[in-house]
Design a protein around this motif. Structure first.
Motif, PDB file in Angstrom:
ATOM      1  N   ASP A 165      33.189 -25.432   2.051  1.00  0.00           N
ATOM      2  CA  ASP A 165      33.051 -26.828   2.470  1.00  0.00           C
ATOM      3  C   ASP A 165      31.746 -27.048   3.233  1.00  0.00           C
ATOM      4  O   ASP A 165      31.031 -28.005   2.980  1.00  0.00           O
ATOM      5  CB  ASP A 165      34.237 -27.252   3.333  1.00  0.00           C
ATOM      6  CG  ASP A 165      35.526 -27.341   2.539  1.00  0.00           C
ATOM      7  OD1 ASP A 165      35.458 -27.593   1.310  1.00  0.00           O
ATOM      8  OD2 ASP A 165      36.598 -27.162   3.135  1.00  0.00           O
ATOM      9  N   ALA A 166      31.404 -26.133   4.153  1.00  0.00           N
ATOM     10  CA  ALA A 166      30.205 -26.294   4.982  1.00  0.00           C
ATOM     11  C   ALA A 166      28.932 -26.260   4.148  1.00  0.00           C
ATOM     12  O   ALA A 166      28.010 -27.045   4.389  1.00  0.00           O
ATOM     13  CB  ALA A 166      30.158 -25.209   6.055  1.00  0.00           C
ATOM     14  N   GLU A 167      28.843 -25.346   3.194  1.00  0.00           N
ATOM     15  CA  GLU A 167      27.651 -25.241   2.353  1.00  0.00           C
ATOM     16  C   GLU A 167      27.813 -26.048   1.070  1.00  0.00           C
ATOM     17  O   GLU A 167      26.945 -26.061   0.225  1.00  0.00           O
ATOM     18  CB  GLU A 167      27.355 -23.770   2.025  1.00  0.00           C
ATOM     19  CG  GLU A 167      26.886 -22.986   3.229  1.00  0.00           C
ATOM     20  CD  GLU A 167      26.521 -21.546   2.911  1.00  0.00           C
ATOM     21  OE1 GLU A 167      26.760 -21.082   1.780  1.00  0.00           O
ATOM     22  OE2 GLU A 167      25.993 -20.885   3.822  1.00  0.00           O
ATOM     23  N   VAL A 168      28.912 -26.744   0.943  1.00  0.00           N
ATOM     24  CA  VAL A 168      29.244 -27.576  -0.193  1.00  0.00           C
ATOM     25  C   VAL A 168      29.044 -26.803  -1.498  1.00  0.00           C
ATOM     26  O   VAL A 168      27.977 -26.802  -2.091  1.00  0.00           O
ATOM     27  CB  VAL A 168      28.432 -28.895  -0.200  1.00  0.00           C
ATOM     28  CG1 VAL A 168      28.979 -29.839  -1.254  1.00  0.00           C
ATOM     29  CG2 VAL A 168      28.465 -29.567   1.162  1.00  0.00           C
ATOM     30  N   VAL A 175      21.812 -14.904  -9.062  1.00  0.00           N
ATOM     31  CA  VAL A 175      23.018 -14.734  -8.255  1.00  0.00           C
ATOM     32  C   VAL A 175      22.632 -15.236  -6.873  1.00  0.00           C
ATOM     33  O   VAL A 175      21.632 -14.784  -6.307  1.00  0.00           O
ATOM     34  CB  VAL A 175      23.460 -13.261  -8.183  1.00  0.00           C
ATOM     35  CG1 VAL A 175      24.726 -13.126  -7.350  1.00  0.00           C
ATOM     36  CG2 VAL A 175      23.656 -12.677  -9.567  1.00  0.00           C
ATOM     37  N   TYR A 176      23.376 -16.188  -6.341  1.00  0.00           N
ATOM     38  CA  TYR A 176      22.965 -16.776  -5.054  1.00  0.00           C
ATOM     39  C   TYR A 176      24.200 -17.201  -4.274  1.00  0.00           C
ATOM     40  O   TYR A 176      25.322 -17.010  -4.714  1.00  0.00           O
ATOM     41  CB  TYR A 176      21.989 -17.938  -5.287  1.00  0.00           C
ATOM     42  CG  TYR A 176      22.663 -19.265  -5.536  1.00  0.00           C
ATOM     43  CD1 TYR A 176      22.535 -20.311  -4.628  1.00  0.00           C
ATOM     44  CD2 TYR A 176      23.470 -19.464  -6.658  1.00  0.00           C
ATOM     45  CE1 TYR A 176      23.177 -21.523  -4.846  1.00  0.00           C
ATOM     46  CE2 TYR A 176      24.095 -20.666  -6.870  1.00  0.00           C
ATOM     47  CZ  TYR A 176      23.952 -21.692  -5.958  1.00  0.00           C
ATOM     48  OH  TYR A 176      24.591 -22.884  -6.166  1.00  0.00           O
ATOM     49  N   GLY A 177      23.990 -17.807  -3.127  1.00  0.00           N
ATOM     50  CA  GLY A 177      25.058 -18.120  -2.187  1.00  0.00           C
ATOM     51  C   GLY A 177      26.056 -19.177  -2.578  1.00  0.00           C
ATOM     52  O   GLY A 177      27.001 -19.426  -1.830  1.00  0.00           O
ATOM     53  N   GLY A 178      25.881 -19.833  -3.707  1.00  0.00           N
ATOM     54  CA  GLY A 178      26.883 -20.751  -4.227  1.00  0.00           C
ATOM     55  C   GLY A 178      26.890 -22.148  -3.653  1.00  0.00           C
ATOM     56  O   GLY A 178      27.730 -22.966  -4.026  1.00  0.00           O
ATOM     57  N   GLY A 179      25.933 -22.477  -2.776  1.00  0.00           N
ATOM     58  CA  GLY A 179      25.886 -23.816  -2.190  1.00  0.00           C
ATOM     59  C   GLY A 179      25.031 -24.767  -2.997  1.00  0.00           C
ATOM     60  O   GLY A 179      24.216 -24.347  -3.817  1.00  0.00           O
ATOM     61  N   ARG A 180      25.224 -26.072  -2.747  1.00  0.00           N
ATOM     62  CA  ARG A 180      24.394 -27.055  -3.462  1.00  0.00           C
ATOM     63  C   ARG A 180      23.426 -27.791  -2.540  1.00  0.00           C
ATOM     64  O   ARG A 180      22.737 -28.716  -2.945  1.00  0.00           O
ATOM     65  CB  ARG A 180      25.248 -28.028  -4.257  1.00  0.00           C
ATOM     66  CG  ARG A 180      26.107 -28.964  -3.493  1.00  0.00           C
ATOM     67  CD  ARG A 180      26.823 -29.922  -4.464  1.00  0.00           C
ATOM     68  NE  ARG A 180      27.753 -30.791  -3.783  1.00  0.00           N
ATOM     69  CZ  ARG A 180      27.435 -31.952  -3.222  1.00  0.00           C
ATOM     70  NH1 ARG A 180      26.197 -32.386  -3.268  1.00  0.00           N
ATOM     71  NH2 ARG A 180      28.358 -32.679  -2.615  1.00  0.00           N
ATOM     72  N   LEU A 181      23.371 -27.377  -1.272  1.00  0.00           N
ATOM     73  CA  LEU A 181      22.474 -28.021  -0.308  1.00  0.00           C
ATOM     74  C   LEU A 181      21.212 -27.192  -0.098  1.00  0.00           C
ATOM     75  O   LEU A 181      21.191 -25.987  -0.347  1.00  0.00           O
ATOM     76  CB  LEU A 181      23.186 -28.192   1.034  1.00  0.00           C
ATOM     77  CG  LEU A 181      24.466 -29.028   1.029  1.00  0.00           C
ATOM     78  CD1 LEU A 181      25.075 -29.051   2.427  1.00  0.00           C
ATOM     79  CD2 LEU A 181      24.195 -30.437   0.527  1.00  0.00           C
ATOM     80  N   GLY A 182      20.168 -27.827   0.380  1.00  0.00           N
ATOM     81  CA  GLY A 182      18.953 -27.160   0.798  1.00  0.00           C
ATOM     82  C   GLY A 182      18.264 -26.383  -0.298  1.00  0.00           C
ATOM     83  O   GLY A 182      18.316 -26.737  -1.484  1.00  0.00           O
ATOM     84  N   ALA A 227      19.432 -25.125   4.380  1.00  0.00           N
ATOM     85  CA  ALA A 227      18.808 -26.275   5.049  1.00  0.00           C
ATOM     86  C   ALA A 227      17.738 -26.895   4.159  1.00  0.00           C
ATOM     87  O   ALA A 227      17.225 -26.262   3.236  1.00  0.00           O
ATOM     88  CB  ALA A 227      18.171 -25.819   6.363  1.00  0.00           C
ATOM     89  N   THR A 228      17.416 -28.155   4.473  1.00  0.00           N
ATOM     90  CA  THR A 228      16.318 -28.860   3.805  1.00  0.00           C
ATOM     91  C   THR A 228      15.267 -29.154   4.869  1.00  0.00           C
ATOM     92  O   THR A 228      15.380 -30.129   5.607  1.00  0.00           O
ATOM     93  CB  THR A 228      16.805 -30.169   3.157  1.00  0.00           C
ATOM     94  OG1 THR A 228      17.843 -29.865   2.225  1.00  0.00           O
ATOM     95  CG2 THR A 228      15.670 -30.880   2.438  1.00  0.00           C
ATOM     96  N   PRO A 229      14.236 -28.307   4.987  1.00  0.00           N
ATOM     97  CA  PRO A 229      13.197 -28.524   5.999  1.00  0.00           C
ATOM     98  C   PRO A 229      12.406 -29.801   5.723  1.00  0.00           C
ATOM     99  O   PRO A 229      12.377 -30.302   4.596  1.00  0.00           O
ATOM    100  CB  PRO A 229      12.300 -27.297   5.863  1.00  0.00           C
ATOM    101  CG  PRO A 229      13.098 -26.296   5.100  1.00  0.00           C
ATOM    102  CD  PRO A 229      14.023 -27.080   4.232  1.00  0.00           C
TER     103      PRO A 229
END
Length: 193
Positions: free
Chosen positions: A70-73, A37-44, A11-13
């Motif tokens: 797709d959800a976490e892009v 090493v992280y969750g692989g998403g590009r959002l937040g 998320a982006t607070p």
């Protein structure tokens, strides 16, 4: 520590301090030559920490379940991106690929990752430092709760220092670098998880 797993929200607070913190962590780790090493998403926060590390020339390994890509892009700019079948494989890869863990602010998924890292340390699956970056007092209540768990007898005294806490990244990295593994409850293997 060559690589650290970073747990944080997608998320982006509204408060920009959280995104600023994620960027600062990414820049700091890249500057120190520590891979992520992280969750692989590009959002937040996930995307902010990855982008800052990549911009600083750092290694960034993303691990994302197929159902969340797709959800976490999924961040296609990672040094490596592993698309895995499920969350359990994701979290096991975090542990296998990293030398420790840092949790930034996040929600329920971030808490799941943090508590699994702590639980696996108690059970002897790993002896890696588990850090909590308490930006803006975000985790004050969680820290108090962990003390309550110990005082109530639900967390053993020898496990009280598994969770390493600091308010800024340099102090946290220093504490993690001097972490001494504790006495575990038992020693489990991957097939026992």
């Amino acid at each position: 520590m060559k690589r650290l797993a970073i747990y944080c929200g997608s998320a982006t607070p509204a408060d920009p301090a959280y995104i600023d913190c994620a960027r600062m962590v990414g820049r700091t780790l890249a500057a120190r030559g520590i891979g992520i090493v992280y969750g692989g998403g590009r959002l937040g926060l996930m995307g902010a920490v990855a982008d800052a590390a990549l911009d600083g020339g750092g290694e960034v390994i993303g691990v994302i379940p197929d159902a969340l890509s797709d959800a976490e892009v999924a961040h296609m700019g990672c040094t490596q991106l592993h698309v895995v079948p499920n969350m359990h494989v994701r979290k096991a890869m975090f542990t296998d690929l990293s030398d420790g863990f840092i949790t930034l602010p996040g929600g329920v998924g971030t808490m799941d990752e943090l508590w699994e890292a702590v639980s696996w340390a108690q059970l002897g699956y790993h002896e890696k430092p588990v850090g909590l970056l308490n930006i803006k007092g975000y985790y004050d209540h969680l820290i108090a709760f962990t003390h309550d768990m110990e005082h109530s007898g639900f967390v053993r005294t020898q496990h009280r220092n598994i969770l390493i806490v600091a308010d800024e990244i340099d102090a946290l990295l220093s504490k993690m670098a001097t972490y001494t593994p504790h006495d575990t409850i038992i020693r489990i293997k991957r097939e026992d998880l």
